[in-house]
Design an enzyme around this catalytic site. Structure first.
Site, PDB file in Angstrom:
ATOM      1  CE1 TYR A 189      -2.597  -1.315   5.960  1.00 22.45           C
ATOM      2  CE2 TYR A 189      -2.757   0.854   5.167  1.00 22.45           C
ATOM      3  CZ  TYR A 189      -2.955  -0.338   4.584  1.00 22.45           C
ATOM      4  OH  TYR A 189      -3.401  -1.081   3.885  1.00 22.45           O
TER       5      TYR A 189
ATOM      6  CB  SER B  53      -0.757  -0.218   1.077  1.00 19.39           C
ATOM      7  OG  SER B  53      -1.631   1.358   1.433  1.00 19.39           O
TER       8      SER B  53
END
Length: 324
Positions: free
Chosen positions: A185, A159
């Site tokens: 994350y 990501s």
């Protein structure tokens, strides 16, 4: 030697769909596993690959949801897998290896984003466990099937969020620092990139190449943990909490979001390449700290960090990953 982290002129772009990225290729006889292939980008990826003739195995934690999602789709077989449970990973891998089939493409797509602090059965932080450690163990256990293919690709869905944090090698599990769901994350998504780099460097001579990618901003089930402030932060809503239309939020459709992983998994444009991070169906450039929307951060393509992560991952999952 890993490929140069620079665009190759693919001719595709951010609006390309997974169908367009596949380019009409016939995948008959190709064996593929897509983790998380029953929702969001994973489901679209599995659908497109199955329609092209591939045999697609979709391991699922929620088998009831998965059966409903893939009902009527071509070429897809379901299996049980929980990436946070080592015994579940081993059971899935053992079952798959027992078939004797090769594995031509492994797409490590499943993931969680910005979740509250959770820990797996070994005590590891949940996002790092799901997004990286589970896929590290799964890839290691499926290695004989990848080797059997003779030529294979491993694709890690990372990501743009990797820009939020490098891997904290001293405290990856947030045992001594305050938990921050976005830092966690970011660390896990950086790990996805470093794992692909480390795997590719070890496996290139065996004909197995690895890639990582940012699919683009897409609103899928991955956003289930986001509150109103988070949705504003990622650009999904305005200050009043109203969802913005695509022309304003810059988000992709699911069909566009699945394109880069399909491209990494199947495109002949990437033959002879590996170890690179891609976005918008293109090899990305190494971005600067001032560019928060494009490119890959230097810390995520550092070979020394990749080797350090490999050793740490072996320790955390309790097994060596011997690429031979």
């Amino acid at each position: 030697m890993s490929s140069r982290q620079a665009p190759i002129g693919s001719g595709l772009g951010p609006k390309s769909t997974a169908e367009e990225a596949l380019g009409g290729r016939d995948l008959s006889g190709v064996e593929i596993i897509v983790t998380g292939g029953y929702a969001g980008l994973g489901l679209e990826t599995a659908r497109v690959l199955g329609n092209a003739g591939a045999n697609v195995v979709v391991p699922a934690r929620d088998e009831v949801k998965a059966r409903k999602a893939v009902e009527g789709l071509k070429g897809i077989t379901l299996a049980s897998l929980d990436l946070t449970v080592p015994a579940s990973i081993d059971a899935f891998a053992d079952s798959h290896l027992a078939t004797g089939r090769p594995l031509h493409i492994l797409i490590n797509n499943a993931g969680v984003m910005a979740s509250p602090l959770l820990r797996d059965g070994r005590g590891h932080e949940g996002q790092f466990s799901t997004n990286h450690l589970g896929h590290f163990q799964l890839t290691a256990r499926l290695w004989p099937a990848l080797r059997r293919a003779g030529s294979a690709r491993v694709v890690n869905v990372s990501s743009r969020g990797h820009r939020l944090a490098p891997v904290d090698f001293e405290d990856p599990d947030f045992l001594r620092r305050p938990y921050d769901k976005w830092v966690a994350y970011g660390q896990s998504k950086t790990a996805n990139i470093l794992f692909a780099l480390g795997l590719d460097r070890r496996a290139e001579a065996l004909g197995i190449r690895a890639f990582s990618l940012h699919p683009g901003g897409i609103l899928t089930d991955l956003a289930r943990h986001l509150d109103a402030a988070d949705l504003r932060r990622v650009g999904a809503t305005d200050e009043a909490g109203n969802f913005l239309p695509p022309e304003k939020n810059g988000f992709k459709t699911v069909e566009q979001g699945a394109a880069t992983q399909v491209w990494c998994a199947t495109s002949p444009q990437l033959d002879g390449m590996g170890g690179v991070y891609c976005e918008d169906c293109e090899v990305a450039e190494v971005g600067s700290d001032g560019d928060d929307r494009h490119g890959v951060r230097p810390w995520a393509v550092d070979p020394e960090a990749a080797d350090r992560l490999w050793r740490l991952s072996e320790q955390m999952v309790g097994r060596e990953f011997q690429v031979t």
